[in-house]
Design an enzyme around this catalytic site. Structure first.
Site, mmCIF file in Angstrom:
data_model
loop_
_atom_site.group_PDB
_atom_site.id
_atom_site.type_symbol
_atom_site.label_atom_id
_atom_site.label_comp_id
_atom_site.label_asym_id
_atom_site.label_seq_id
_atom_site.Cartn_x
_atom_site.Cartn_y
_atom_site.Cartn_z
ATOM 1 N N ARG A 83 0.862 -1.194 0.000
ATOM 2 C CA ARG A 83 0.000 0.000 0.000
ATOM 3 C C ARG A 83 0.889 1.232 0.000
ATOM 4 N NH1 ARG A 83 -4.200 -0.526 4.832
ATOM 5 N NH2 ARG A 83 -4.940 1.320 3.768
ATOM 6 N N GLY A 122 4.167 -5.245 -9.393
ATOM 7 C CA GLY A 122 3.753 -3.915 -8.946
ATOM 8 C C GLY A 122 4.881 -3.184 -8.239
ATOM 9 N N ILE A 145 3.956 -15.211 -4.638
ATOM 10 C CA ILE A 145 3.298 -16.521 -4.707
ATOM 11 C C ILE A 145 2.547 -16.655 -6.030
ATOM 12 C CG2 ILE A 145 3.068 -16.717 -2.203
ATOM 13 C CD1 ILE A 145 0.024 -16.216 -2.585
ATOM 14 N N ASP A 146 2.179 -15.517 -6.642
ATOM 15 C CA ASP A 146 1.367 -15.561 -7.865
ATOM 16 C C ASP A 146 2.153 -16.074 -9.078
ATOM 17 O OD1 ASP A 146 -0.538 -14.406 -6.252
ATOM 18 O OD2 ASP A 146 -0.198 -12.378 -6.992
ATOM 19 N N HIS A 288 -4.412 -16.306 3.202
ATOM 20 C CA HIS A 288 -3.019 -15.970 3.502
ATOM 21 C C HIS A 288 -2.211 -17.127 4.065
ATOM 22 C CE1 HIS A 288 -5.071 -12.155 3.051
ATOM 23 N NE2 HIS A 288 -3.896 -11.661 2.726
ATOM 24 N N VAL A 289 -2.900 -18.229 4.393
ATOM 25 C CA VAL A 289 -2.168 -19.440 4.801
ATOM 26 C C VAL A 289 -1.134 -19.801 3.733
ATOM 27 C CG1 VAL A 289 -2.475 -21.921 5.203
ATOM 28 C CG2 VAL A 289 -4.112 -20.304 6.139
ATOM 29 N N ARG A 291 0.754 -17.914 2.132
ATOM 30 C CA ARG A 291 1.957 -17.069 2.165
ATOM 31 C C ARG A 291 2.817 -17.331 3.392
ATOM 32 N NH1 ARG A 291 -0.510 -11.426 0.333
ATOM 33 N NH2 ARG A 291 0.173 -10.784 2.397
HETATM 34 N N1 LIG Z 1 4.610 1.378 -1.689
HETATM 35 C C1 LIG Z 1 4.298 0.307 -2.407
HETATM 36 N N2 LIG Z 1 5.218 -0.621 -2.634
HETATM 37 C C2 LIG Z 1 4.905 -1.718 -3.346
HETATM 38 N N3 LIG Z 1 3.709 -1.968 -3.882
HETATM 39 C C3 LIG Z 1 2.751 -1.046 -3.701
HETATM 40 C C4 LIG Z 1 3.005 0.106 -2.953
HETATM 41 N N4 LIG Z 1 1.882 0.810 -2.939
HETATM 42 C C5 LIG Z 1 0.977 0.134 -3.639
HETATM 43 N N5 LIG Z 1 1.489 -0.991 -4.105
HETATM 44 C C6 LIG Z 1 0.748 -1.969 -4.911
HETATM 45 O O1 LIG Z 1 0.756 -3.238 -4.244
HETATM 46 C C7 LIG Z 1 0.956 -4.283 -5.146
HETATM 47 C C8 LIG Z 1 2.328 -4.844 -4.899
HETATM 48 O O2 LIG Z 1 2.422 -6.068 -5.416
HETATM 49 P P1 LIG Z 1 3.699 -6.723 -6.112
HETATM 50 O O3 LIG Z 1 3.235 -7.101 -7.446
HETATM 51 O O4 LIG Z 1 4.908 -5.955 -5.993
HETATM 52 O O5 LIG Z 1 3.901 -7.908 -5.147
HETATM 53 P P2 LIG Z 1 3.178 -9.245 -5.087
HETATM 54 O O6 LIG Z 1 4.112 -10.254 -4.681
HETATM 55 O O7 LIG Z 1 2.423 -9.480 -6.343
HETATM 56 O O8 LIG Z 1 2.313 -9.073 -3.814
HETATM 57 P P3 LIG Z 1 0.900 -8.368 -3.545
HETATM 58 O O9 LIG Z 1 0.201 -8.276 -4.855
HETATM 59 O O10 LIG Z 1 0.269 -9.270 -2.552
HETATM 60 O O11 LIG Z 1 1.145 -7.087 -2.915
HETATM 61 C C9 LIG Z 1 0.865 -3.693 -6.521
HETATM 62 O O12 LIG Z 1 -0.467 -3.670 -6.937
HETATM 63 C C10 LIG Z 1 1.367 -2.269 -6.279
HETATM 64 O O13 LIG Z 1 0.957 -1.346 -7.244
HETATM 65 O O1 LIG Z 2 -2.164 -9.360 1.601
HETATM 66 P P1 LIG Z 2 -3.268 -8.707 0.829
HETATM 67 O O2 LIG Z 2 -3.145 -7.234 0.785
HETATM 68 O O3 LIG Z 2 -4.590 -9.187 1.301
HETATM 69 O O4 LIG Z 2 -3.119 -9.142 -0.710
HETATM 70 C C1 LIG Z 2 -3.549 -10.362 -1.186
HETATM 71 C C2 LIG Z 2 -3.014 -10.559 -2.579
HETATM 72 O O5 LIG Z 2 -1.610 -10.656 -2.541
HETATM 73 C C3 LIG Z 2 -1.191 -11.900 -3.103
HETATM 74 O O6 LIG Z 2 -1.064 -12.806 -2.027
HETATM 75 C C4 LIG Z 2 0.152 -11.794 -3.776
HETATM 76 O O7 LIG Z 2 0.108 -10.931 -4.838
HETATM 77 C C5 LIG Z 2 -2.325 -12.278 -4.040
HETATM 78 O O8 LIG Z 2 -2.296 -13.651 -4.357
HETATM 79 C C6 LIG Z 2 -3.527 -11.796 -3.260
HETATM 80 O O9 LIG Z 2 -4.581 -11.454 -4.114
HETATM 81 MG MG LIG Z 3 1.853 -8.758 -8.074
#
Ligand SMILES: Nc1ncnc2c1ncn2[C@@H]1O[C@H](COP(=O)(O)OP(=O)(O)OP(=O)(O)O)[C@@H](O)[C@H]1O
Ligand SMILES: O=P(O)(O)OC[C@H]1O[C@](O)(CO)[C@@H](O)[C@@H]1O
Ligand SMILES: [Mg+2]
EC number: 2.7.1.11
Length: 364
Positions: A83, A122, A145-146, A288-289, A291
């Site tokens: 975030r 991201g 994990i994706d 989240h289990v 992760r």
């Molecule tokens: N400060 C930040 N640093 C990293 N990601 C951020 C930040 N603010 C928002 N995001 C958003 O959070 C997501 C980060 O996901 P990223 O693809 O890097 O990791 P991921 O392993 O896919 O994990 P996840 O999707 O669970 O966060 C993206 O949608 C990104 O745009």
């Molecule tokens: O931890 P959060 O913010 O609930 O995000 C969950 C998302 O992050 C991931 O675990 C990794 O990108 C996705 O599989 C899932 O949709």
């Molecule tokens: Mg991602």
């Protein structure tokens, strides 16, 4: 906090995006390799958030702080964030503010020679933009994990997440058989079906629903009827969280602060299956289990190899690159290519072919 005095190179490391198993193994490998070069490693707290705060939030990492049981631990000792995009940071008054200069200032305050970012698609988009704007050298290590990052066959955390999902199917099978039920398991994957596909095959699913393949309830019901006709009294269905409803919408929950996350498609599919087949149906949302486990041996190996190679890239002065797994080894690719090539499930790939060969239905 004042940054420690510099001898040799000083590199920063941060974890970003959703946590996953294996992040600590990457950090450990980076500290080992960098220490071998006589460098200092500063671990930045909570991803970009640590660079936004004043004083900048970091901890010095040396061999004493990363050995012992750290490689076995899930999560990240540094904390992480998914975030607060620094280029559109949500402020308390509801507006979005560009705070990228503050982050770049935080990087400069630490007197770093380079940054290692451990992240997903991201995170890399954000970190690369920051590095370009601030003119600082950066190297990426893929984790999620994706498993949806382009240009690498695998990301840290994927193997463990699949193992957790397979274990869930192993546990659901006997209870499904005992009660003659259809069990629906909803797994993560934003926005790719890799976890569902791999876990569904390895966990003996009858139906796998992934966002890459459109489905119909009639087709799923026909598969369940086939299972019954063959004399089996239960069925296992794996649904990726990013699968859409029949109307084409993703099922999401609205969380605190208005953030949206996938969740709920399992219930939707479960109800439709119950209506169409009359089967007693139960739904499990794994969440989240997936992760939070100890990293699998494969994730520890990949994480270690990635960490060492990332430091070597810095030693060679090769930046804006992401380490990657390819053809049984570690390579590196331009980070921009990894960001640009989103990797969803390939419909003509080996695993889709395998699943079809096993008579697993995709509901198509
Ligand atoms: N400060 C930040 N640093 C990293 N990601 C951020 C930040 N603010 C928002 N995001 C958003 O959070 C997501 C980060 O996901 P990223 O693809 O890097 O990791 P991921 O392993 O896919 O994990 P996840 O999707 O669970 O966060 C993206 O949608 C990104 O745009
Ligand atoms: O931890 P959060 O913010 O609930 O995000 C969950 C998302 O992050 C991931 O675990 C990794 O990108 C996705 O599989 C899932 O949709
Ligand atoms: Mg991602």
């Amino acid at each position: 906090m004042t940054a420690p005095t510099k001898a040799g190179k000083r590199i920063g490391i941060l974890t970003s995006g959703g946590d996953c198993a294996g992040l600590n193994a990457v950090i450990r490998a980076v500290v080992h390799r960098a220490t071998g070069y006589g460098w200092q490693v500063l671990g930045i707290k909570e991803g970009t958030q640590g660079l936004l705060q004043r004083p900048v939030q970091y901890q010095t990492l040396d061999l004493g702080s990363v050995d012992g049981h750290m490689m076995r631990q899930g999560g990240t000792i540094l904390g992480t964030t998914n975030r607060g995009d620094p280029f559109a940071y949500p402020m308390p008054d509801g507006t979005l503010k560009d705070r990228s200069d503050e982050i770049i200032g935080g990087y400069r305050e630490l007197g770093l020679d380079a940054l290692i970012g451990i992240g997903g698609d991201g995170s890399f988009a954000i970190l690369h933009k920051l590095a370009q704007k601030g003119g600082f050298p950066m190297v990426g290590v893929p984790k999620t994990i994706d498993n949806d990052l382009g240009k690498t066959e695998v990301s840290v955390g994927y193997d463990t997440a699949v193992a957790v999902a397979v274990e869930a199917l192993d546990r659901l099978q006997p209870t499904a058989a005992s009660h003659h039920r259809v069990m629906v398991l909803e797994v993560m994957g934003r926005d790719a079906g890799h976890i569902a596909l791999a876990a569904g095959i390895a966990g003996g699913a009858d139906v796998i629903l992934i966002p890459e393949i459109p489905y119909s309830i009639e087709s799923i019901a026909a598969k369940i009827q086939n299972v019954r006709d063959s004399g089996r009294n239960f069925a296992l269905v794996v649904v990726s969280e990013a699968v859409k409803t029949l109307e084409g919408t993703g099922v999401k929950k609205i969380l605190q602060g208005g953030e949206k996350r996938y969740g709920g498609i399992g219930d939707y599919i479960g109800e439709k299956i119950a209506d169409a087949t009359g089967a007693e149906t139960r739904v499990t949302v794994l969440g989240h289990v997936q992760r939070g486990s100890m990293p699998s041996p494969r994730d520890r190996l990949i994480a270690s190899a990635f960490g060492v190679h990332a430091v070597d890239l810095i030693a060679e002065g090769r930046f804006n690159r992401m380490v990657a797994w390819s053809n049984r080894g570690v390579i590196d690719v331009p980070i921009t290519e990894a960001i640009e090539h989103y990797s969803c499930v390939e419909l003509d790939g080996a695993l889709v072919k395998t699943a079809r060969g096993l008579n697993i239905s995709f509901g198509d």
